[in-house]
Design a protein around this motif. Structure first.
Motif, PDB file in Angstrom:
ATOM      1  N   THR A 180       2.483   1.761  -3.393  1.00  0.00           N
ATOM      2  CA  THR A 180       1.725   2.033  -4.606  1.00  0.00           C
ATOM      3  C   THR A 180       0.731   3.169  -4.464  1.00  0.00           C
ATOM      4  OG1 THR A 180       0.157   0.351  -3.918  1.00  0.00           O
ATOM      5  CG2 THR A 180       1.862  -0.326  -5.462  1.00  0.00           C
ATOM      6  N   VAL A 181       0.546   3.639  -3.236  1.00  0.00           N
ATOM      7  CA  VAL A 181      -0.447   4.697  -3.082  1.00  0.00           C
ATOM      8  C   VAL A 181       0.045   5.944  -3.825  1.00  0.00           C
ATOM      9  CG1 VAL A 181       0.290   6.034  -1.078  1.00  0.00           C
ATOM     10  CG2 VAL A 181      -2.079   5.295  -1.267  1.00  0.00           C
ATOM     11  N   PRO A 182      -0.852   6.757  -4.362  1.00  0.00           N
ATOM     12  CA  PRO A 182      -0.406   7.874  -5.201  1.00  0.00           C
ATOM     13  C   PRO A 182       0.504   8.849  -4.456  1.00  0.00           C
ATOM     14  CG  PRO A 182      -2.730   7.569  -5.435  1.00  0.00           C
ATOM     15  CD  PRO A 182      -2.289   6.617  -4.379  1.00  0.00           C
ATOM     16  N   ASN A 219      -5.470  -1.708  -1.507  1.00  0.00           N
ATOM     17  CA  ASN A 219      -5.302  -0.251  -1.385  1.00  0.00           C
ATOM     18  C   ASN A 219      -6.653   0.427  -1.249  1.00  0.00           C
ATOM     19  OD1 ASN A 219      -2.624  -0.684  -1.704  1.00  0.00           O
ATOM     20  ND2 ASN A 219      -2.440   0.323  -3.694  1.00  0.00           N
ATOM     21  N   PHE A 231       0.834  -1.201   0.000  1.00  0.00           N
ATOM     22  CA  PHE A 231       0.000   0.000   0.000  1.00  0.00           C
ATOM     23  C   PHE A 231       0.858   1.235   0.000  1.00  0.00           C
ATOM     24  CE2 PHE A 231      -3.658   2.494   0.755  1.00  0.00           C
ATOM     25  CZ  PHE A 231      -3.348   3.447   1.707  1.00  0.00           C
ATOM     26  N   GLY A 266      -8.172   2.232   2.087  1.00  0.00           N
ATOM     27  CA  GLY A 266      -8.601   3.616   2.027  1.00  0.00           C
ATOM     28  C   GLY A 266     -10.043   3.755   2.493  1.00  0.00           C
ATOM     29  N   VAL A 307      -8.500   8.653  -6.281  1.00  0.00           N
ATOM     30  CA  VAL A 307      -7.530   8.013  -7.188  1.00  0.00           C
ATOM     31  C   VAL A 307      -7.541   6.497  -7.015  1.00  0.00           C
ATOM     32  CG1 VAL A 307      -5.091   7.764  -7.682  1.00  0.00           C
ATOM     33  CG2 VAL A 307      -6.046  10.018  -7.371  1.00  0.00           C
ATOM     34  N   LEU A 308      -7.593   6.083  -5.757  1.00  0.00           N
ATOM     35  CA  LEU A 308      -7.622   4.642  -5.517  1.00  0.00           C
ATOM     36  C   LEU A 308      -8.855   4.010  -6.128  1.00  0.00           C
ATOM     37  CD1 LEU A 308      -6.401   4.442  -1.829  1.00  0.00           C
ATOM     38  CD2 LEU A 308      -5.186   3.715  -3.857  1.00  0.00           C
ATOM     39  N   GLU A 359      -7.139  11.369  -2.651  1.00  0.00           N
ATOM     40  CA  GLU A 359      -6.397  10.117  -2.660  1.00  0.00           C
ATOM     41  C   GLU A 359      -7.349   8.943  -2.806  1.00  0.00           C
ATOM     42  OE1 GLU A 359      -2.405  10.926  -0.054  1.00  0.00           O
ATOM     43  OE2 GLU A 359      -4.282  10.490   0.994  1.00  0.00           O
ATOM     44  N   LEU A 414      -7.750   9.013   4.666  1.00  0.00           N
ATOM     45  CA  LEU A 414      -7.087   9.598   3.504  1.00  0.00           C
ATOM     46  C   LEU A 414      -7.863  10.819   3.034  1.00  0.00           C
ATOM     47  CD1 LEU A 414      -6.438   6.382   1.456  1.00  0.00           C
ATOM     48  CD2 LEU A 414      -4.794   7.610   2.815  1.00  0.00           C
TER      49      LEU A 414
END
Lengths: 695, 156
Positions: free
Chosen positions: A147-149, B44, A144, B48, B23-24, B20, B16
């Motif tokens: 790879t998280v932005p 991910n 995580f 989130g 985007v995920l 973000e 988050l």
């Protein structure tokens, strides 16, 4: 309002009951059980209730399919949960009920119910043991973070720090202008950079004094120690992230490869199934042909009230469809020889039968009298006396049998007629043989025993089975084929003769040597300068070890004749003219067996191969290789059954191109001759035994 | 499981930013459209969602985590912890407890799991106290009312 279903209660939750004594505890809890069960019955959540609730909440969504899914989800057995179904009556649960009743005012959505239900189901799923493979995989959280932005922000920030506060150059406008695009009037955009490091700007006070050379962009930039250390750490971290991402991708690739392999396996299996279907279709085609033939036959039979005209029925060699078999034949295990007949002591030289479970005629080497068997009982009926040499070729059609022997004579026999004297003579001769020749049993014919024995001297006068004798060849007759009233024979004097069975006269003689030296057409696929002399020489000096038959096999149909000879050539003749109009060259050894149908000619030879030719063009379709010379073959649209010099019978599946062998309870010496009809196969070998197989 | 590999429960409280998460989500849906979702993307997105304060998101996050649990045997140990965390945040203490105890069975030395355990216990007890207090208060009010009614009846 739904409460959670009974969950596991590990011992850590139980506070009060754990402290009291066990006996008192059990008595107390049992009474409490009853009370609590009744009290909490209202709040116990049953699986069906949730489905009810779901259905009420969203009847449109809850189609029967979804309902079934929900049912299966909830119906899965919960291994752990079922053990403790009674409500846990302890401080915590009592305490929380008011909250759940009143204050926990949240709308129960379908999602919540699903989550709650699947939770218990998940617990039932077994965990794999801690294996070493997990050590290599980065944890989910690590992945995580990698790879998280926001992981990339550090890099962007560093890049920003390297931005220099230069006077506005208008680069964008320049580039657009260079590409020829119309640009807008230049506007003054404020450049905003969050993380611009403080640039220690050198005072450019004394301008104008001296025009220095332009300094590089990075000259005025000082980062500072902490910033540099921070950047190092960030870079190291970014590299680690990169490693993590790489291993993630690698794992994914490995998984996908495994999946592809599994799918490939499935695909090959499906392709095999497809081939099997093709085979079945071919079989059905044959069956259709036969049924149509029979239909014509029976309608014509109704029109003329006569018996079946023999010319309307295809000869057994050409008939393709299924045969009439007793019902017990279906129960036989395929690929196993279920009957064995012992025919003397010398290798079988040829065999043929009229129909499955009908009449069989076999001949052996150095034995001039072929034996006749009844296949229903497996017993010998009698023998055909007349020849003086080994019978090398024979064919049986219904009740007619034609034999050709090394004495150059061809005889026709009627298998229905059995003279008593023949039987008696046989009994005398073979009287002592019942002990030694295992399976030879002389069966008394159905007629009554005549006490008087008339001595029959010469068989030619006898009213025995022999109907006709055809003389004409000067050397051994090695191949013959008859259909309706036409008989074709091939002999070691290198000629083919055509006979009319009604009159018993030889209609035509075809000389192979003449055909070799006068080819009417250029042989397919050969150079123009093909040495004919060489072929003639080969034919003349022909004597290939043990194999002496110059003409290995013949088959005819109406006026077309195909012969396979010892020079390896398969010739196609026109019997109206007596000329060979086509020669199929390809074999490098003597051709021992052949068969043709409307499309293909299949020939087998001692060069260990079987070739399939196209009848009309003469080109080769396929060559099937074996380990030894092929002595006998028969084919249909789906398979080629060959005797290839081994103890087992080789079967080649034409649709799937697979080989298989029949060997269970099989021969102990190589197979010499074979013949099959539908699912009934007979084979004769050098061990002097004829075996019957169910295909 | 190394200690640094699973987050403490406090991390789940920090959510988050909306961007973000957005985007995920797009990444997840993009892979969904290609019909091959990697475990990492799913995790991910799920993580989130669990971190967000919206209950619906938390639910969805837990659902995704359950999906990972079901389909990836290799990731199950970690998923146990995350599922326990997710349920704890949502308030389903029973499930959280059972997941966590399952994890502790296999790894008694896991610090995060132990801390989550104590957290769940405290939360359960707290709810219990509150509940008792409410029940007690309700009982008190009820008896007062009853007494009043009785008095009124006897007065007549």
């Amino acid at each position: 309002m739904a409460q959670s279903s009974k969950a596991i209660t590990p011992d850590s939750i139980r506070t009060e009951p754990a402290s009291s004594s066990s006996q008192y505890d059990s008595a107390l809890t049992s009474r409490l059980d009853a009370v609590s069960r009744n009290f909490f019955a209202h709040f116990n959540h049953r699986k069906r209730d949730s489905r009810q609730i779901l259905a009420d909440l969203a009847p449109v969504i809850m189609t029967p399919k979804m309902m079934a899914h929900a049912q299966t989800v909830s119906a899965r057995p919960r291994a752990v949960g079922t053990s403790s179904t009674r409500p846990t009556l302890d401080f915590a649960t009592i305490g929380r009920t008011p909250l759940r009743l009143g204050l926990g005012a949240r709308r129960t959505t379908s999602r919540e119910l699903e989550v709650v239900e699947t939770a218990s189901e998940l617990l039932a799923v077994t965990l794999p043991d801690a294996s070493s493979e997990e050590r290599g995989m980065p944890s989910l959280l690590r992945g995580f973070e990698a790879t998280v932005p926001s992981a990339d922000t550090a890099r962007a920030r560093r890049r920003a720090t390297r931005n220099v506060n230069a006077p506005r150059l208008g680069l964008k406008r320049l580039s657009l202008g260079a590409r020829g695009l119309i640009t807008e009037a230049p506007t003054d955009e404020a450049e905003s950079e969050d993380d611009v490091v403080v640039v220690v700007a050198r005072e450019r006070g004394r301008r104008g004094r001296k025009k220095r050379g332009r300094e590089s962009l990075s000259a005025n930039k000082v980062f500072g120690r902490e910033e540099l250390e921070r950047q190092t750490r960030e870079i190291v971290r970014d590299k680690e992230n990169l490693h993590v991402r790489r291993s993630l991708l690698h794992n994914d690739i490995v998984e996908i490869t495994n999946k592809i392999e599994a799918l490939d396996v499935i695909r090959t299996r499906l392709e095999q199934d497809l081939l099997k279907l093709q085979e079945d279709e071919l079989e059905l085609d044959d069956e259709l042909l036969m049924v149509q033939e029979r239909l014509e036959l029976e309608t014509s039979q109704n029109n003329q009230s006569g018996s079946i005209h023999p010319s309307l029925m295809a000869s057994s060699r050409r008939r393709k469809g299924p045969a009439f078999l007793p019902s017990e034949h279906d129960e036989l295990p395929p690929g196993v020889a279920f009957m064995s007949l012992e025919c003397g002591s010398t290798p079988i030289s040829s065999l043929d039968f009229s129909e499955p479970y009908g009449t069989l005629v076999t001949s052996a080497q150095d034995d001039a009298h072929p034996r006749v068997w009844d296949l229903l009982t497996g017993e010998e009926i009698g023998r055909l006396r007349g020849h003086v040499g080994t019978v090398k070729a024979l064919q049986v059609e219904a009740h007619l049998c034609a034999t050709g022997a090394t004495d150059g004579a061809v005889r026709l026999w009627d298998l229905r007629q059995w003279d008593l004297s023949d039987v008696l003579e046989e009994a005398e001769e073979d009287g002592e043989g019942t002990g030694t020749d295992g399976g030879v049993v002389v069966e008394r014919p159905r007629t009554e025993i005549n006490g008087v024995r008339t001595s029959r001297g010469s068989e030619e006068d006898a009213l025995g089975p022999c109907v006709r004798v055809l003389e004409g060849h000067s050397k051994a007759v090695t191949a013959l084929y008859f259909e309706n009233d036409t008989l074709v024979t091939g002999a070691s004097d290198k000629t083919l003769r055509q006979w009319d069975l009604a009159t018993g006269q030889c209609v035509m003689t075809m000389d192979i040597l003449w055909a070799i030296s006068h080819p009417s057409t250029v042989p397919a696929g050969h150079l123009p300068g093909f040495p004919l002399a060489g072929a003639t020489a080969a034919a003349g000096a022909f004597a290939l070890g043990l194999y002496e038959d110059f003409i290995g096999a013949v088959q005819s149909w109406e006026y077309a004749l195909v012969s396979g000879s010892g020079d390896g050539a398969v010739r196609m003749w026109d019997m109206r003219t007596g000329q060979a109009h086509r020669t199929l060259l390809g074999h490098t050894g003597p051709v021992t067996c052949l068969q043709f149908d409307e499309i293909h000619v299949v020939s087998g030879s001692l060069d260990k191969s079987v070739r399939i030719w196209d009848l009309r063009t003469g080109g080769i379709f396929e060559t099937v290789k074996y380990d030894h010379g092929v002595k006998a073959l028969q084919f249909d649209s789906r398979k080629i059954v060959a005797a290839a010099g081994e103890n087992g019978i080789k079967i080649y599946n034409r649709t799937s191109m697979q080989h298989s062998t029949l060997s269970i309870n099989g021969h102990t010496r190589p197979v010499e001759k074979l013949r099959y009809m539908d699912r009934y196969l007979l084979s004769g070998g050098r061990d002097a035994i004829v075996k019957i197989w169910a295909l | 499981m190394k200690t640094a590999e699973v987050p403490y429960a406090a991390d789940a409280e920090v959510s988050l930013s909306f961007d973000e998460l957005y985007v995920l989500r797009t990444q997840y849906e993009k892979e969904l459209a290609q019909s091959h979702v990697t475990t990492q993307t799913m995790f991910n997105y799920a993580w989130g969602l669990v971190k967000s304060p919206v209950r619906e998101d938390q639910l969805q996050g837990v659902q995704l985590l359950a999906e990972i649990y079901r389909s990836e045997p290799k990731r199950r140990r970690e998923c146990l912890y995350y599922l326990a965390l997710g349920h704890y945040k949502m308030g389903n203490f029973d499930e959280a407890k059972s997941f966590n105890s399952r994890l502790l069975e296999r790894e008694p030395a896991n610090l995060q799991a132990q801390s989550l355990d104590t957290l769940i216990d405290t939360a359960v007890k707290r709810e219990g106290y509150i509940g008792m207090a409410i029940a007690g208060g309700a009982a008190a009010v009820g008896t007062l009312l009853l007494a009043g009614l009785v008095r009124r009846a006897t007065r007549k």
